[in-house]
Design an enzyme around this catalytic site. Structure first.
Site, PDB file in Angstrom:
ATOM      1  N   ASP A 692       0.818  -1.208   0.000  1.00  0.00           N
ATOM      2  CA  ASP A 692       0.000   0.000   0.000  1.00  0.00           C
ATOM      3  C   ASP A 692       0.852   1.259   0.000  1.00  0.00           C
ATOM      4  O   ASP A 692       1.935   1.298   0.597  1.00  0.00           O
ATOM      5  CB  ASP A 692      -0.906  -0.015   1.233  1.00  0.00           C
ATOM      6  CG  ASP A 692      -1.839   1.169   1.286  1.00  0.00           C
ATOM      7  OD1 ASP A 692      -2.726   1.250   0.431  1.00  0.00           O
ATOM      8  OD2 ASP A 692      -1.665   2.000   2.194  1.00  0.00           O
ATOM      9  N   GLU A 745       0.894  -0.662  -5.168  1.00  0.00           N
ATOM     10  CA  GLU A 745      -0.085   0.385  -5.400  1.00  0.00           C
ATOM     11  C   GLU A 745       0.700   1.683  -5.530  1.00  0.00           C
ATOM     12  O   GLU A 745       0.977   2.364  -4.541  1.00  0.00           O
ATOM     13  CB  GLU A 745      -1.081   0.472  -4.237  1.00  0.00           C
ATOM     14  CG  GLU A 745      -2.210   1.454  -4.514  1.00  0.00           C
ATOM     15  CD  GLU A 745      -2.647   2.266  -3.313  1.00  0.00           C
ATOM     16  OE1 GLU A 745      -3.657   2.965  -3.410  1.00  0.00           O
ATOM     17  OE2 GLU A 745      -1.954   2.205  -2.276  1.00  0.00           O
TER      18      GLU A 745
END
Length: 1023
Positions: A692, A745
């Site tokens: 993330d 990401e």
């Protein structure tokens, strides 16, 4: 165990009724070692009073001629021998001897022990007289004179005669003897109270009164034994650990050579046994340093005591536990609230002295530390337990070296809390990295959350604190009580905890895994092809809300079946690691090594992963190494200083989320995160990590204004530490765990996110090493296009085609994730313009386009059946929309049926996934039909087998729409049409094969004519 000879100081007290081995006196040790005393030594053993009389007689003898001495020698030879024998027996029975420390002394003690009873009977009167003699030397002289006047006279002359025979000058020997007796008399007169124990010059004799109470309690029977008979000199008493060579008066040599026939064995210093058969001369020459002669107090030093009470002692094991000291073995225990502590070692049972504030100590006459336990008495409770401070460290030098280097790839096996068996004892070993702490203690349910008595030790410069606690096992709660550099104290959850309490509780839980995996076949198969060359269709799930209220094991009975039915190849779990705030969806992690306890235990989570694997479904997990929350019980300023976060506040604070960023440049922090990635893949069989917020890690100026960030060493905005960390993490995971994939990401145009770490790009950096990257640009552009009214879409046509400009710059995943259906963005179907029918048709056409586009697919839960509401972590997907009793159930079920068929055709068609990252797998048919809202392209497999995908994003039917196609394909037929009636469409389909016409179109020699359904995507393959 072999008891250590007793020091001249008082012995430790014992519990009433307890049997403690009595210690031999110095005289006994000397007699046991040498087996007999030389005549001159026998004379020296007279009492102080006897020596005064002997001094007068020897002075007269010194004036006599040597011939007279020789004659006297012949006359008393037999009596001298008898006196020597008696002296030997008396010396052997002065104190009931414990086992000698050395083999030679043990041998000598056997006859002394055998003679103890007889000698004691013969000298009862002498002992009684000796007691009185300690009070007054005159009484001792009178009593001795009445009992053995003739024997004393003979014995007094014998040393001089023996010395004359050995030294040839009786005068010299008598002079020495006179000096000895005079010195002994002076000492006896100067310190009459100490003569029963040691000469006045001995330090232990001075300390004896301070320990008088303990002596009386534990050694009352010894008093009569310690008192010397009238014919013995108290100056003969030696301190603990001292060699039994005769201690000479001032100016005298410390030892004399033993006569032939006498046992030359000399008592060695404590802890050392003399070599068997060593010459008498060498044994007699061993002299113990003076500092070793003094028995020390076993009590804890005041400074150590204060630091232990404050929790700031770096090495409690050097103070507490059992330690060899002059005089024996010192036992020290720190047991707050205890009323009494007793040492249990074999048959030894000794109550320690209560030193106050929870400290207990005692000195036992042992030569080495025994295996022992502690019997601790609390109010209303008696607890027998191991001593936590008798164990060696549980971490070795290699562990500490790797931790310091930041290269311990199995860090979770070294730090944290681990139930184990250490040195044959079951318990739990605790270890935590806190280099700035002044002290660390363990607190938990096992000590009623009072860590005062469980102080950890610092393992050198590693910054690691460690403690093994016996009898502590699984299920216990714990935290670390850390004293910071400023003296402040905080209770901290274990950063390496592998299990936690259910939030909002924050304690760590001791655990170990007992799970037996059943997914060996899956693990072997997953490594057969890399992810970017295999079908990869992902269903994103938030476990706590997918079916609210279900545990890991209950989810294992439903989730695998549901995902398998829809045909997805993988599930991606939103962060599973423990987090205090459910509203963060898991993206503000405090327990990086623990699956959230909201749904069950770590083994329960393993069970879920195992069931997914057995169903043929891979498991990806969101992983959050970019930042962590500021909770005072977690990682923030863990040991009182910035530790896991960067020390520069500008670098530490994350401007968007109010959290703290990791210090990726610190070895131990980088190691903490790299090992964590490996941990999830190895311990939980996770098949991939979606990392993330990578962009926030890569740029120093991420969400920061000018002046709020500091450039790197090259003056740039790149976070070089984060780059190095991501490269190391990816390289390590791929090396250790075959078949896994890492997904970034990353929302910027950073070069080389999915390039190998050793391949440098135009920017000069090696690749970050990820396997896949979320295509955030495609997601944003395509959703923006679909949100426009169809009449305006022709002005935004490039938003659907621009992605192909960079489609092969990275290995992409096309994500429709949770981020796109929350915070006012609306669900996927609600993003579509038009009425309900058009919205559903728009979703179907979009999904058909997405599955055909180069790249892997990801779809968030609830969007597979066109849920109209935004996702909420509180109630999850609106499953009621699929209830047959609901009027619009068919509309939602139709979209879900489409997703199932998309996955089925996708997995069966290599052209849709085999060359996802290779430009050879894609050809445009038409990409510029903006006025028609139409795009068409071919997907190809390595053998050239095509699939034709055509999307019509206009709400009108387009009849006889001509498209150029390869001429070698004889016919085409529909394999999927999102407008089919079973999906809720208008059912504009082409059930019959479509044959090409020789009319060139779109730059191709042949073409076909199709009827394009409204707001639909059609897939065709060669018939």
């Amino acid at each position: 165990m072999t008891p250590r000879p007793e020091s001249s100081g008082p012995r430790p007290k014992g519990t009433a009724g307890e049997k403690i081995p009595e210690q031999p006196t110095a005289a006994q040790r000397k007699s046991a070692a040498k087996k007999t005393a030389v005549p001159k030594q026998a004379a020296a053993k007279k009492t102080a009073a006897a020596k005064k009389a002997a001094a007068k007689k020897t002075a007269t003898a010194a004036k006599a001629a040597p011939e007279k001495a020789a004659a006297a020698k012949k006359a008393v030879t037999k009596k001298a021998a008898a006196a020597k024998s008696t002296a030997r027996k008396v010396a052997a029975t002065r104190t009931p001897a414990a086992q000698p420390a050395e083999a030679g002394a043990a041998t000598a003690a056997e006859p002394a022990t055998a003679a103890r009873t007889t000698a004691a009977k013969k000298t009862t009167a002498k002992k009684t007289t000796a007691k009185k003699a300690t009070a007054a030397g005159t009484a001792a002289v009178k009593s001795a004179a009445k009992k053995a006047t003739a024997r004393k006279t003979t014995a007094e002359k014998a040393p001089a005669e023996k010395a004359a025979a050995k030294k040839t000058t009786a005068k010299k020997a008598v002079t020495k003897k006179a000096a000895a007796t005079e010195a002994a008399a002076v000492k006896a007169a100067a310190a009459p109270a100490a003569t029963a124990e040691a000469p006045a010059t001995k330090a232990p004799a001075k300390r004896a009164p301070a320990r008088k109470t303990a002596e009386k309690k534990a050694t009352a029977p010894r008093k009569a034994i310690k008192k010397t008979p009238a014919g013995k000199a108290p100056a003969k008493k030696a301190p603990a650990g001292k060699a039994p060579a005769k201690k000479a008066p001032a100016g005298k040599a410390p030892a004399k050579k033993a006569p032939a026939g006498k046992a030359p064995a000399k008592k060695a210093p404590a802890g050392k046994a003399p070599a068997v058969g060593a010459p008498a001369q060498e044994a007699a020459a061993q002299v113990v340093p003076p500092e070793m002669e003094v028995a020390v107090s076993p009590a804890v030093d005041p400074q150590d005591r204060a630091r232990l009470l404050d929790g700031t002692h770096h090495d409690p094991h050097s103070v507490l536990g059992a330690h060899p000291v002059p005089g024996g073995i010192a036992f020290r225990a720190f047991r707050p609230y205890a009323l009494a502590v007793t040492v249990l070692a074999g048959e030894v049972r000794a109550e320690l002295h209560d030193d106050g504030e929870g400290f207990f100590s005692g000195l036992l006459p042992l030569t080495e530390v025994p295996e022992y336990r502690l019997l601790v008495r609390y109010e209303g409770t008696l607890l027998e337990t191991e001593d936590a401070y008798r164990f060696l460290p549980t971490l070795g030098d290699l562990d500490l070296h790797l931790i310091g280097e930041g290269r311990h790839e199995e860090l979770w096996t070294a730090l944290g809390a681990h139930p184990t068996t250490h040195q044959g004892v079951t318990g739990t070993r605790f270890a935590v990295w806190a280099p700035n702490a002044r002290g660390v203690r363990v607190a938990g349910t096992f000590n009623f959350w009072d860590g005062t008595g469980h102080v950890m030790r610092s393992l050198g410069s590693s910054g690691v604190w460690e403690l093994f606690l016996p009898d502590v096992g699984e299920g216990e709660l714990y935290k670390f009580d850390i004293t910071g550099p400023d003296g402040s104290r905080t209770l901290r959850a274990d950063p390496m905890a592998r299990r936690t309490e259910v939030p909002p509780a924050t304690s760590s839980v001791i655990t170990s895994s007992h799970y037996e995996w059943g997914d060996a076949e899956w693990l072997e198969r997953r490594a057969q092809a890399p992810a970017h060359e295999a079908p990869f269709s992902v269903y994103e799930v938030h476990l706590p809300s997918w079916r609210p209220g279900l545990t890991y094991r209950q989810l294992a009975e439903q989730l695998p079946a549901y995902v398998k039915d829809l045909g997805f190849t993988h599930v991606e779990l939103m962060p599973v690691a423990e987090h205090p705030f459910g509203g963060s969806w898991g993206y503000q992690v405090t327990g990086f090594y623990a699956p959230t306890a909201r749904l069950g235990t770590p083994d329960d989570f393993r069970y879920l992963v195992d069931k997914l694997h057995q169903a043929g479904i891979g498991v990806l997990m969101d992983w959050v190494p970019a930042h962590f929350p500021r909770d005072a019980w977690a990682l923030a300023e863990f040991d009182g200083r910035p530790l896991y976060e960067h020390e520069d506040p500008l670098r530490a604070a994350h401007p968007d989320w109010g959290t703290l960023e990791f210090d990726f440049g610190r070895n131990e922090v980088r190691n903490f995160l790299v090992a964590n990635a490996v941990y999830w893949c190895e311990e939980f069989h996770i098949d991939g990590l979606r990392v993330d917020a990578v962009a926030s890690m890569l740029y120093l100026d991420y969400s920061r204004e000018p002046g709020q960030w500091t450039p790197n060493e090259h003056g740039g905005r790149e976070n070089l530490d984060a780059v190095a960390f991501l490269q190391e993490m990816n390289a390590t995971v791929y090396r250790r765990v075959p078949g896994v994939v890492t997904v970034a990401e990353e929302s910027t145009a950073w070069d080389g996110v999915t390039r190998a770490t050793h391949h440098k790009g135009p920017s000069g950096f090696g690749g970050l090493g990820f396997g896949l990257k979320w295509n955030m640009g495609w997601m944003h552009d395509s959703l923006q296009y679909m949100s426009h009214e169809p009449v305006y879409r022709k002005y935004h046509h490039g938003e659907m085609t621009f992605s192909m400009v960079y489609a092969y710059s990275e290995n992409y995943v096309l994500p429709i994730s949770h981020d796109e259906v929350v915070h006012g963005k609306g669900s996927l179907v609600s993003k579509m313009p038009g009425d309900w029918w058009q919205q559903r048709a728009g979703v179907r056409s979009y999904l058909g386009f997405m599955w055909a586009h180069p790249g892997k697919q990801l779809l968030f839960m609830g969007q597979e059946f066109a849920q109209g509401a935004e996702w909420s972590e509180v109630h999850g997907p609106d499953w009621w929309l699929l209830d047959p009793g609901y009027g619009a159930e068919a509309d939602h079920r139709g979209v879900r049926d489409l997703v199932r068929d998309l996955n089925a055709v996708y997995r069966a068609t290599p052209a849709l996934w085999r060359l996802d990252t290779d430009p050879a797998g894609f050809e445009w048919i038409v990409g510029d039909a903006a006025d028609d809202n139409v795009v068409a392209f071919l997907r190809l497999d390595p053998e050239g087998n095509p699939l034709l995908a055509v999307s019509n994003f206009a709400p009108v039917i387009r009849h006889d729409y001509r498209l150029g196609v390869p001429e070698e394909i004889p016919a085409w037929h529909e394999v999927l049409n999102t407008d089919a009636a079973r999906y809720g469409g208008s059912d504009v389909t082409a059930p019959d094969p479509v044959k090409p016409e020789p009319q060139p179109w779109h730059g191709r020699p042949a073409s076909i004519r199709l009827t394009l359904p409204p707001l639909a995507t059609v897939w065709l393959r060669p018939a």
